[in-house]
Design a protein around this motif. Structure first.
Motif, short mmCIF file in Angstrom:
data_model
loop_
_atom_site.label_atom_id
_atom_site.label_comp_id
_atom_site.label_asym_id
_atom_site.label_seq_id
_atom_site.Cartn_x
_atom_site.Cartn_y
_atom_site.Cartn_z
N ASP A 199 -6.70 -7.05 6.34
CA ASP A 199 -6.18 -7.35 5.00
C ASP A 199 -5.47 -8.70 4.98
OD1 ASP A 199 -7.06 -4.89 4.15
OD2 ASP A 199 -5.11 -3.92 4.28
N GLY A 201 0.84 -1.20 0.00
CA GLY A 201 0.00 0.00 0.00
C GLY A 201 0.87 1.24 0.00
N ARG A 202 0.45 2.25 -0.74
CA ARG A 202 1.25 3.47 -0.84
C ARG A 202 0.41 4.73 -0.61
NH1 ARG A 202 2.24 3.77 -7.42
NH2 ARG A 202 0.25 2.85 -7.96
N SER A 226 -0.71 -1.54 -6.05
CA SER A 226 -1.62 -2.23 -6.98
C SER A 226 -0.95 -2.62 -8.30
CB SER A 226 -2.83 -1.33 -7.25
OG SER A 226 -2.40 -0.07 -7.68
N VAL A 233 -3.12 -3.65 8.89
CA VAL A 233 -3.71 -2.32 9.08
C VAL A 233 -5.19 -2.31 8.64
CG1 VAL A 233 -3.47 0.15 8.55
CG2 VAL A 233 -1.44 -1.28 8.66
N THR A 274 -4.16 3.84 16.74
CA THR A 274 -4.31 5.06 15.93
C THR A 274 -4.79 6.24 16.79
OG1 THR A 274 -4.67 3.79 13.93
CG2 THR A 274 -5.49 6.04 13.91
N ALA A 308 -1.48 -2.68 4.20
CA ALA A 308 -2.44 -1.56 4.20
C ALA A 308 -3.04 -1.46 2.81
CB ALA A 308 -1.74 -0.26 4.60
N LEU A 352 3.52 -10.13 -6.18
CA LEU A 352 3.59 -9.62 -4.80
C LEU A 352 4.13 -10.68 -3.82
CD1 LEU A 352 2.67 -7.27 -2.80
CD2 LEU A 352 0.61 -8.62 -2.48
N ASN A 356 -11.82 -3.91 7.26
CA ASN A 356 -12.77 -4.24 6.18
C ASN A 356 -13.94 -5.02 6.76
OD1 ASN A 356 -10.62 -3.51 4.18
ND2 ASN A 356 -9.67 -5.37 4.96
N VAL A 407 -3.82 -2.90 15.25
CA VAL A 407 -3.40 -1.54 14.91
C VAL A 407 -4.47 -0.50 15.29
CG1 VAL A 407 -2.74 -0.02 12.99
CG2 VAL A 407 -1.91 -2.37 13.04
N GLY A 408 -5.73 -0.86 15.13
CA GLY A 408 -6.84 0.08 15.36
C GLY A 408 -6.72 0.90 16.64
N GLY A 458 -6.63 -2.65 2.04
CA GLY A 458 -8.08 -2.41 1.99
C GLY A 458 -8.83 -3.52 1.27
N ILE A 459 -8.23 -4.71 1.16
CA ILE A 459 -8.93 -5.86 0.57
C ILE A 459 -8.99 -6.98 1.63
CG2 ILE A 459 -8.96 -7.59 -1.29
CD1 ILE A 459 -7.24 -5.70 -2.98
P1 NAD Z 1 -6.05 3.33 0.19
O1 NAD Z 1 -7.21 2.75 -0.55
O2 NAD Z 1 -5.80 4.78 0.17
O3 NAD Z 1 -4.72 2.60 -0.29
C1 NAD Z 1 -4.66 1.23 -0.56
C2 NAD Z 1 -3.32 0.90 -1.17
O4 NAD Z 1 -3.30 -0.47 -1.48
C3 NAD Z 1 -3.04 1.67 -2.47
O5 NAD Z 1 -1.83 2.36 -2.34
C4 NAD Z 1 -2.95 0.58 -3.55
O6 NAD Z 1 -1.87 0.80 -4.45
C5 NAD Z 1 -2.70 -0.67 -2.75
N1 NAD Z 1 -3.33 -1.83 -3.39
C6 NAD Z 1 -4.60 -1.92 -3.86
N2 NAD Z 1 -4.79 -3.13 -4.42
C7 NAD Z 1 -3.64 -3.81 -4.28
C8 NAD Z 1 -3.22 -5.11 -4.65
N3 NAD Z 1 -4.04 -5.94 -5.28
N4 NAD Z 1 -1.95 -5.48 -4.37
C9 NAD Z 1 -1.10 -4.65 -3.73
N5 NAD Z 1 -1.46 -3.40 -3.34
C10 NAD Z 1 -2.71 -2.99 -3.62
O7 NAD Z 1 -6.22 2.80 1.69
P2 NAD Z 1 -5.54 3.29 3.08
O8 NAD Z 1 -6.19 4.54 3.52
O9 NAD Z 1 -4.06 3.20 2.99
O10 NAD Z 1 -6.08 2.13 4.03
C11 NAD Z 1 -5.73 0.76 3.84
C12 NAD Z 1 -6.54 -0.09 4.79
O11 NAD Z 1 -6.21 0.28 6.11
C13 NAD Z 1 -8.04 0.04 4.67
O12 NAD Z 1 -8.64 -1.20 4.97
C14 NAD Z 1 -8.39 1.05 5.75
O13 NAD Z 1 -9.71 0.91 6.23
C15 NAD Z 1 -7.40 0.67 6.80
N6 NAD Z 1 -7.02 1.75 7.73
C16 NAD Z 1 -6.95 1.41 9.04
C17 NAD Z 1 -6.58 2.36 9.97
C18 NAD Z 1 -6.48 1.95 11.40
O14 NAD Z 1 -6.55 2.78 12.28
N7 NAD Z 1 -6.29 0.66 11.69
C19 NAD Z 1 -6.29 3.67 9.57
C20 NAD Z 1 -6.33 3.98 8.23
C21 NAD Z 1 -6.70 3.00 7.31
#
Ligand code: NAD
Length: 283
Positions: free
Chosen positions: A241, A164-165, A189, A228, A265, A207, A194, A231, A261-262, A209-210
């Protein structure tokens, strides 16, 4: 079987330490103050804001929440931020994202004084992090670093693979790992194969989101796995994830969802607010 990293317990310990610090600060004449601003009626955002308010009050932070309707103008919001920038009782300002479409998030973040930007989103704070200087770091990745520190898991010389970036999680998690002397790979993505990359990792930070995207096949035996993701799976149940059940058989240590992690934050938001109040008090 992996050791389970109990984020809830670590967060509780840090909050207890913060409360003691706040009591001492109050005795010396400073009460840390946090202002949260929310625009619109997104239910999830309101839940987050209520929980931030409750957590602040529990440890003795002075807390204000400014709730505005969805049609609140960008100009009025910028004025509110400016007023909070000048408010001597407020040391931390957080504008809950996402904002309604007619308001530029970039403009609003830029308007927050970097000295009160406890979310660590202002370009000045992000820039300082990039060059390895002390600043306010984004709460979720900073929480991961604190959690690893409390678990005595050093990143020095380790290969950390971040999946994730995003600007809020992935990128700052990679930069903070680098600051802690890890060798860092960022996957996203468009990354090819991977699993071949993550299997080289000593520490995987997911991180994406899947739901349940990272499985045992992605991991080297003994790897530390930080999940992180927040979902909902097909049954509507909260999940991360990482496919916890398969990953825990291979990993050396793993964070659960929920309870990993939740809870860290919001804790780091409180931590940053106290840090800001200390800096203002020392001026
Ligand atoms: P985002 O959607 O902004 O970023 C997701 C990243 O995943 C992107 O950079 C994308 O390039 C990458 N990605 C997508 N599909 C991919 C794949 N198939 N293979 C590899 N990489 C892939 O999301 P975010 O804001 O960084 O959040 C990520 C997750 O963390 C979400 O589930 C969000 O709910 C969760 N989150 C949790 C907290 C917490 O407090 N625990 C805080 C923020 C976000």
């Amino acid at each position: 079987m992996a050791a389970i990293i109990d984020g809830k317990a670590i967060a509780k310990d840090i909050r207890t330490e913060l409360k003691e610090e706040i009591d001492a600060m109050k005795a010396a004449g400073t009460t840390p103050g946090l202002a949260v601003v929310i625009v619109g009626d997104d239910p999830a955002s309101h839940t987050y804001v209520n929980s931030k308010e409750k957590s602040s009050k529990e440890i003795g932070i002075y807390s204000e929440v400014h709730r505005f309707p969805a049609d609140f103008t960008e100009e009025a919001l910028l004025e509110k931020v400016d007023e909070l920038n000048r408010d001597k009782n407020i040391h931390g300002i957080l504008v809950q994202l996402p904002l309604p479409k007619h308001i530029s998030e970039d403009k609003v973040i830029d308007a927050i004084s970097p000295e009160k930007d406890v979310d660590g989103f202002h370009p000045v704070n992000v820039g300082k992090m990039v060059i390895g200087k002390d600043s306010f770091y984004s709460c979720t990745p900073y929480g991961i670093m604190k959690m690893l520190e409390k678990e005595h898991i050093s990143l020095e010389g380790k290969h950390v693979v971040v999946i994730g970036r995003s600007n809020i999680v992935g990128k700052p998690a990679a930069l903070l790992s680098l600051m802690n002397n890890a060798t860092v790979t960022i996957c996203h993505s468009r990354t090819k194969d991977l699993a071949a990359i993550t299997r080289q990792a000593d520490v995987v930070i997911a991180a994406v989101g899947i739901p349940n995207y990272v499985t045992a096949d992605h991991l080297k035996p003994g790897a530390v796995v930080i999940d992180v993701g927040i979902n909902r799976n097909e049954e509507g149940k909260l999940c991360g994830d990482v496919d916890f059940n398969s990953a825990k058989e291979v990993a050396g240590a793993i964070t659960p969802v929920p309870g990993g992690v939740g809870p860290m934050t919001i804790t780091m938001l409180l931590y940053n607010t106290v840090k800001s109040a200390k800096a203002f008090a020392a001026k």
